[in-house]
Scaffold this active site. Structure first.
Site, PDB file in Angstrom:
ATOM      1  N   ASP A 131       0.838  -1.203   0.000  1.00  0.00           N
ATOM      2  CA  ASP A 131       0.000   0.000   0.000  1.00  0.00           C
ATOM      3  C   ASP A 131       0.877   1.259   0.000  1.00  0.00           C
ATOM      4  OD1 ASP A 131      -2.303   1.496   0.099  1.00  0.00           O
ATOM      5  OD2 ASP A 131      -2.536   1.338   2.279  1.00  0.00           O
ATOM      6  N   GLU A 144       2.610   5.016  -3.979  1.00  0.00           N
ATOM      7  CA  GLU A 144       2.613   5.944  -5.137  1.00  0.00           C
ATOM      8  C   GLU A 144       3.967   6.637  -5.290  1.00  0.00           C
ATOM      9  OE1 GLU A 144       0.161   5.733  -2.830  1.00  0.00           O
ATOM     10  OE2 GLU A 144      -1.031   4.497  -4.183  1.00  0.00           O
ATOM     11  N   ASP A 164      -9.034   3.778  -2.435  1.00  0.00           N
ATOM     12  CA  ASP A 164     -10.002   4.210  -1.423  1.00  0.00           C
ATOM     13  C   ASP A 164     -11.281   4.772  -2.031  1.00  0.00           C
ATOM     14  OD1 ASP A 164      -8.118   3.395   0.365  1.00  0.00           O
ATOM     15  OD2 ASP A 164      -7.376   5.411   0.812  1.00  0.00           O
TER      16      ASP A 164
END
Ligand code: GLC
Length: 818
Positions: free
Chosen positions: A427, A430, A503
């Protein structure tokens, strides 16, 4: 109503003006004035070295690499010197010889294979591509050009092509917008986008690959440039399609169709396919931020077994860690993780844990200490460490673009795997940084020896993190298949991980978005994808959750997940009738596992996407370019999720051919929309006539019991249809040594007969002996059934007119006659 066709010079002049606009919108804040803006001049010279061709205007050089008959790569070096040829997306270009010819006449240079011609126009360096019927499929609307970047060095690079009146565009990964990208302007820059909205751009992943369909012919463009990149599909000017990047080389692959499926297959040839996942990973997964302490995890797991709702994966979000330090355990919440994981495994649950890239700055934390000593963390250009706040507080971040760092990271999973962890969820890669968003541009990366700033490495950071995770797990697991998920990534990430769309929100709009995003990811080379079922933030009601479970049953990755501040969100949390319907659909998923696994094999081996929007079935029908609700899973099951509250029925488009309603076995002739009832208990599911759909018995988890027999649902058709059925051990890489069984069925019927042929490839023999046939839709009353020439008498016709009989799985030919 654009009637006036511009001549090339007009196009060019318009574009010069327009590019100012591009430039402006492109970099609104940095205030850099372009010093030089240069277009390719007149090509004066060509040279050839094998399958590579070089064209020059005296200063700039254009390289054309003929990759194979269908794929050509274009690169531009503004002053004749190319960067080193390295790509994270394309590990290697095929070096199989390909027959190619170079033509040189007054007007153009032309490089041709049996399928594609690349034309380089001598008057202005416009590049176009045509097929073997001389149909131009892609054409420059301006010569490629660049602008010097006076702040960082290098160039902003631009390519502008024509956009035809009925040309439509697809692909580009997880963009949360209509499936058809015509009229959109999009940016690729991996971004943590909590509670993203419709049309928000960019999101978590960068997939610079699009498919164009024009006049029924498809081609693809893969702009393999990792810098912040931009695409305009007729948004600024409806006659032009352009793509440009804030740095790097102008380098793109032209991928010939003519079908969208050909384009996707060729794209996979360049960037690779997803390895076969462990079979359990196709089961149902339950997640939440977070299940803790241990007692809560056990209660949830028990809930599945008590409610008899199948489940294979259970997740530990960040709270399992000690102060969110990766590779540690919070011993207050999880005093004996090994025992917990073992007990869960004994009850059929695989434990998946989250990992983030941010490593807490703490000299008493071994992972930080080692990373610091070995200089594995990213640094700024002036040598300061890249520091930022994420869950653990102040963090530093491994440079995953360094192979040595990847190796180290991969090894860190040793202990987790020794404890029994079966999967890793990557997770925040990015990379996400609280406040700043991400790293500053000047952070340096090793980039596998090709060095670069964060401008170049940003979009591949997440992919290299999950690559490190996957490769590390693979080493530790030896012959067992790792399971990994990632949020961020770049083209080629499918070689290492599945993805979820990030999300999302518990709204009906997000259900629609999720449907489009999964179809789009699938056709953009990312087959193993899913949404947070139920919506990550916000509260779904029972109806929305159930509709999401129903759609999620047909997402390649099926996981429910929710944020920490939401109410309980297990499939039984909403009471009846929802629990029973959720159970029915999750059971359906388990029954269809062999079909879904076979679709995965078709992806892995042949490069097909798993989810296929209807435009991929019938790209020649313009109306289909705008359909985004219905899709097929593999090529045999068409699904249309229900995405409105209280909907009693809805229209579903069925491509040409005959389709069986899965719930009623009623046959509908495709080529049109059909109004289909949508009570809460069902969603529209149709099976293509002629399909053989294998079904496993329902189990509470993969491998719960030995499979005694496999149900074979055969759907009569009066034309020939092929089906695949893939099986193997389900958890090792033995399939790479041909230890698998790939069966092919051919079904063909007449008014008074039905034939089923079976052939097999591979060295694997499943343990079960029998197939239990359900022959659906016979237009006659069967009186003779013969298997490999031997008549069988033990059969029945049930109340739904389905012919039932059993036979051992080894047969070559079945004939059913009136
Ligand atoms: C991010 C992830 C989400 C996860 C949360 C806590 O928001 O997208 O899935 O639950 O972080 O780790």
């Amino acid at each position: 109503m654009e009637e006036h066709i511009l001549n090339p010079k007009e196009v060019f002049n318009e574009l010069v003006e327009e590019e100012e606009g591009f430039r402006h919108l492109n970099n609104p804040a940095d205030g850099i004035k372009p010093i030089t803006k240069k277009y390719l001049g007149i090509p004066t010279h060509v040279s050839q070295a094998g399958n590579k061709f070089y064209f020059t205007d005296g200063d700039a050089k254009v390289e054309l690499v003929v990759v194979n008959e269908e794929i050509m790569r274009v690169r531009v070096a503004p002053h004749g010197v190319f960067l080193e040829d390295f790509s994270y997306a394309v590990p290697e270009l095929s070096n199989k010889p390909v027959a190619v010819s170079l033509y040189n006449d007054e007007k153009e240079f032309k490089v041709s294979t049996a399928k594609v011609n690349c034309h380089i126009r001598k008057s202005d360096f416009f590049i176009s591509f045509s097929d073997s019927n001389h149909v131009v499929t892609s054409a420059d609307a301006a010569p490629m050009h660049w602008e010097e970047n006076t702040k960082f060095g290098g160039y902003y690079v631009f390519c502008t092509k024509t956009c035809n009146p009925d040309e439509n565009f697809f692909g580009m990964g997880d963009k949360p917008t209509e499936l058809n990208l015509r009229g959109k302007r999009l940016t690729n820059w991996n971004t943590d986008a909590y509670s993203f909205g419709w049309n928000q751009d960019p999101l978590y992943r960068s997939i610079p690959f699009y498919i164009s369909v024009n006049e029924g012919i498809a081609h693809g463009i893969f702009f393999d440039n990792t810098f912040k990149a931009h695409f305009d599909f007729g948004a600024e000017d409806k006659t032009k399609t352009s793509f440009w990047a804030d740095g790097g080389e102008l380098q793109y692959y032209y991928i010939h169709g003519p079908h969208m499926m050909d384009v996707v297959k060729s794209y996979h040839l360049l960037t690779g396919t997803h390895p076969m996942p462990p079979l359990w990973a196709l089961g149902y997964h339950q997640c939440r931020w977070s299940y803790y302490p241990e007692s809560k995890v056990r209660v949830v797991a028990k809930g599945f077994r008590q409610n008899q709702i199948p489940c294979d994966g259970i997740y530990l979000d960040i709270d399992y860690m000690d102060g969110y330090r990766c590779f540690t355990w919070n011993r207050k919440y999880f005093p004996d993780p090994k025992k917990m994981i073992k007990d869960l495994a004994a009850d059929g649950f695989k434990t998946v844990v989250i990992i983030d890239p941010g490593i807490r700055v703490d000299d008493n934390y071994p992972v930080f200490k080692e990373g610091k000593e070995k200089k594995y963390f990213c640094r700024r250009s002036d040598d300061y460490f890249m520091e930022g706040h994420v869950w653990p507080g102040r963090c530093q971040f491994p440079d995953f673009t360094n192979p040595e760092v990847r190796e180290w990271w991969g090894g860190l999973f040793d202990e987790l795997i020794e404890m029994g962890v079966a999967g890793v969820w990557n997770d925040m890669n990015e990379p996400a940084v609280f406040g700043a968003g991400t790293f500053p541009d000047d952070v340096r990366h090793q980039y596998d020896g090709y060095r670069g700033s964060h401008r170049k490495a940003h979009n591949v950071y997440g992919m290299q993190m999950v690559r490190a995770t996957y490769e590390g797990m693979r080493k530790i697991f030896k012959n067992k298949r790792p399971f990994t998920i990632t949020r961020a990534g770049y083209s080629g990430l499918q070689r290492y991980a599945s993805v979820w769309t990030g999300d999302n929100v518990a709204t009906w709009e997000h259900l629609k978005l999720g449907n489009i995003q999964c179809q789009r990811l699938s056709m953009s080379g990312i087959p193993f994808c899913g949404t947070d079922i139920g919506g990550f933030s916000g509260e779904p009601d029972g109806e929305l959750f159930t509709r999401w479970i129903q759609m999620g049953t047909f997402s390649p990755f099926m996981r429910a997940h929710s944020a920490g501040d939401t109410k309980e969100r297990e499939p039984w949390s909403f009471g009846e009738p929802f629990t029973a319907i959720n159970r029915k659909f999750i059971e359906l998923r388990y029954r269809l596992l062999p079909y879904m696994y076979s679709a995965f094999w078709e992806h892995h081996r042949y490069g097909f996407p798993i989810l296929r929007p209807v435009v991929m079935q019938e790209q020649e029908v313009l109306k289909n370019h705008f359909r985004q609700d219905e899709f097929t899973y593999g090529d045999k099951i068409l699904v249309c999720p229900v995405m409105e509250p209280g909907q009693k029925s809805r229209k579903v488009y069925l491509p040409k051919g005959d389709w069986y309603n899965y719930w009623t076995n009623e046959v509908t002739v495709g080529g049109d929309e059909v109004e289909t009832p949508t009570p809460l208990e069902t969603i529209p599911i149709f099976i293509k006539a002629g399909s053989v759909i294998p079904e496993y018995p329902v189990m509470q988890y993969v491998g719960e019991k030995p499979i005694e027999e496999v149900k074979m649902n055969v759907y009569y058709s009066d034309y020939e249809v092929n089906s695949f059925f893939f099986e193997d051990h389900g958890e090792s890489f033995a399939y790479e040594q041909d230890i698998y069984s790939e069966k092919k069925f051919i079904v063909n019927g007449t008014e008074s007969s039905l034939e089923i042929q079976q052939s097999m490839e591979g060295l694997y023999t499943p343990r079960y002996d029998a197939y239990c046939f359900n022959i659906i839709g016979l237009p006659f009353i069967p009186a003779h059934i013969s298997v490999d020439g031997k008549e069988i008498t033990d059969y029945a016709i049930n109340s739904e007119k389905v012919l039932e009989f059993k036979h051992t799985k080894t047969f070559k030919h079945i004939e059913i006659k009136k």
